[in-house]
Design an enzyme around this catalytic site. Structure first.
Site, PDB file in Angstrom:
ATOM      1  N   GLU A 107       0.807  -1.217   0.000  1.00 50.17           N
ATOM      2  CA  GLU A 107       0.000   0.000   0.000  1.00 50.17           C
ATOM      3  C   GLU A 107       0.844   1.272   0.000  1.00 50.17           C
ATOM      4  O   GLU A 107       0.315   2.369  -0.189  1.00 50.17           O
ATOM      5  CB  GLU A 107      -0.957  -0.007   1.199  1.00 50.17           C
ATOM      6  CG  GLU A 107      -2.007  -1.103   1.136  1.00 50.17           C
ATOM      7  CD  GLU A 107      -1.443  -2.483   1.426  1.00 50.17           C
ATOM      8  OE1 GLU A 107      -1.926  -3.456   0.819  1.00 50.17           O
ATOM      9  OE2 GLU A 107      -0.503  -2.604   2.255  1.00 50.17           O
ATOM     10  N   PHE A 153      -3.207 -14.306  -0.007  1.00 48.34           N
ATOM     11  CA  PHE A 153      -2.470 -13.608  -1.065  1.00 48.34           C
ATOM     12  C   PHE A 153      -0.975 -13.880  -0.940  1.00 48.34           C
ATOM     13  O   PHE A 153      -0.280 -14.000  -1.948  1.00 48.34           O
ATOM     14  CB  PHE A 153      -2.755 -12.104  -1.017  1.00 48.34           C
ATOM     15  CG  PHE A 153      -3.961 -11.701  -1.819  1.00 48.34           C
ATOM     16  CD1 PHE A 153      -3.835 -10.920  -2.945  1.00 48.34           C
ATOM     17  CD2 PHE A 153      -5.234 -12.124  -1.455  1.00 48.34           C
ATOM     18  CE1 PHE A 153      -4.945 -10.556  -3.698  1.00 48.34           C
ATOM     19  CE2 PHE A 153      -6.355 -11.768  -2.183  1.00 48.34           C
ATOM     20  CZ  PHE A 153      -6.216 -10.987  -3.316  1.00 48.34           C
ATOM     21  N   GLU A 200       2.562 -14.056  -3.419  1.00 51.16           N
ATOM     22  CA  GLU A 200       3.785 -13.395  -2.969  1.00 51.16           C
ATOM     23  C   GLU A 200       4.926 -14.380  -2.736  1.00 51.16           C
ATOM     24  O   GLU A 200       6.005 -14.228  -3.341  1.00 51.16           O
ATOM     25  CB  GLU A 200       3.475 -12.559  -1.730  1.00 51.16           C
ATOM     26  CG  GLU A 200       2.568 -11.390  -2.103  1.00 51.16           C
ATOM     27  CD  GLU A 200       1.914 -10.673  -0.945  1.00 51.16           C
ATOM     28  OE1 GLU A 200       1.381  -9.579  -1.177  1.00 51.16           O
ATOM     29  OE2 GLU A 200       1.912 -11.208   0.180  1.00 51.16           O
TER      30      GLU A 200
END
Length: 282
Positions: free
Chosen positions: A122, A198, A203
């Site tokens: 983010e 995720f 990742e």
């Protein structure tokens, strides 16, 4: 990093009359203006001494982004749909500062300290621009739905996760040196590490040989039962997966800096009172 409070709506393009109120999601108003505004804000004021600027200007980034989902049935999208956008928005990430997270959005970002200690997805340009925004395409003009987006649970997973899955993959692929992964060790319903998270899907598989070590921080919430510890359960599974990729592996539980962060919100918790004695905190 299963983005909590991040909704990239790549939804089924159906008629508005077929969407029940319980299934409706309101898209972000003036999406283009919000996108361009965040992009320009990032370019001029954000992370200037932490992350490099990208070569593409904001208008070019918007075109790549809009092209990815507009005038298309959203359920036909896949991880490659946003490839051009992420290629244009790619940044070189600082070595030893990349951080992933699962189930600990607030704590991870507080700990990362807006890029000063660690970088999260983010904090990157794509993550900053699209965090918390909602959008969906449609085949009719203007190419996206400005009024309502349906729930995208009926879409294949590769369509539902086309944006944030690609974001996570691209982010992980750029990591170098030691990476950090913060997880929740106090959730009785969800394992600290999940292969379908995720991190598990996008990742960890995309970490390259430029990564040397994976450091796991297990967060134990104050006053709650400890469910998972390093070296056992799902964290042992994760350790095996990491070592199979020939990365070094470290795991720590509520390290001092994380405990202090938790105690700042609840200084009277039992763990915090003990910490004051142990660390001689005023």
């Amino acid at each position: 990093m299963s983005p909590v409070a991040i909704i990239a709506c790549v939804c089924l393009a159906v008629t508005l009359t077929s969407i029940s109120p319980s299934e409706a999601i309101v898209p972000t108003r003036e999406l283009e203006n919000v996108f361009l505004g965040r992009c320009k804000d990032y370019e001029i004021t954000r992370y200037l001494d932490i992350l490099p600027r990208v070569r593409s200007d904001c208008s070019a980034l918007w075109k790549d982004f809009f092209k990815a989902f507009s005038f298309k049935n959203p359920c036909d999208l896949d991880l490659g749909s946003y490839k051009d956008f992420f290629t244009s928005a790619q940044q070189q990430l600082p070595k030893n500062k990349v951080m992933f997270w699962s189930g600990v959005y607030d704590e991870a970002h507080d700990y990362a300290n807006t890029g000063r200690k660690y970088i999260t997805l983010e904090d990157t340009l794509p993550g900053y621009m699209l965090n918390s925004l909602v959008w969906c395409g449609q085949r009719a003009n203007p190419g996206f739905n400005e009024k309502v987006c349906p729930d995208f649970k009926t879409c294949p997973v590769q369509a539902r996760e086309s944006f944030w899955g690609m974001a996570s993959s691209s982010y992980a692929h750029s990591a170098e040196g030691e990476v950090t992964y913060m997880v929740d060790g106090s959730n009785p319903k969800v394992p600290a590490y999940r292969p379908d998270s995720f991190f598990g899907k996008y990742e960890l598989p995309n970490l390259t040989n430029k990564v040397t070590r994976v450091k796991v921080i297990v967060l134990h919430r104050l006053g709650e039962k400890i469910i998972e510890k390093c070296g056992a359960g799902s964290l042992l599974d994760l350790e095996k997966l990491v070592k199979a990729k020939h990365f070094a592996f470290d795991c720590v539980e509520n390290p001092r800096a994380v405990l202090f962060l938790l105690c700042s919100d609840n200084p009277n918790a039992r763990e915090c009172r003990l910490a004051k004695r142990f660390y001689r905190i005023a």
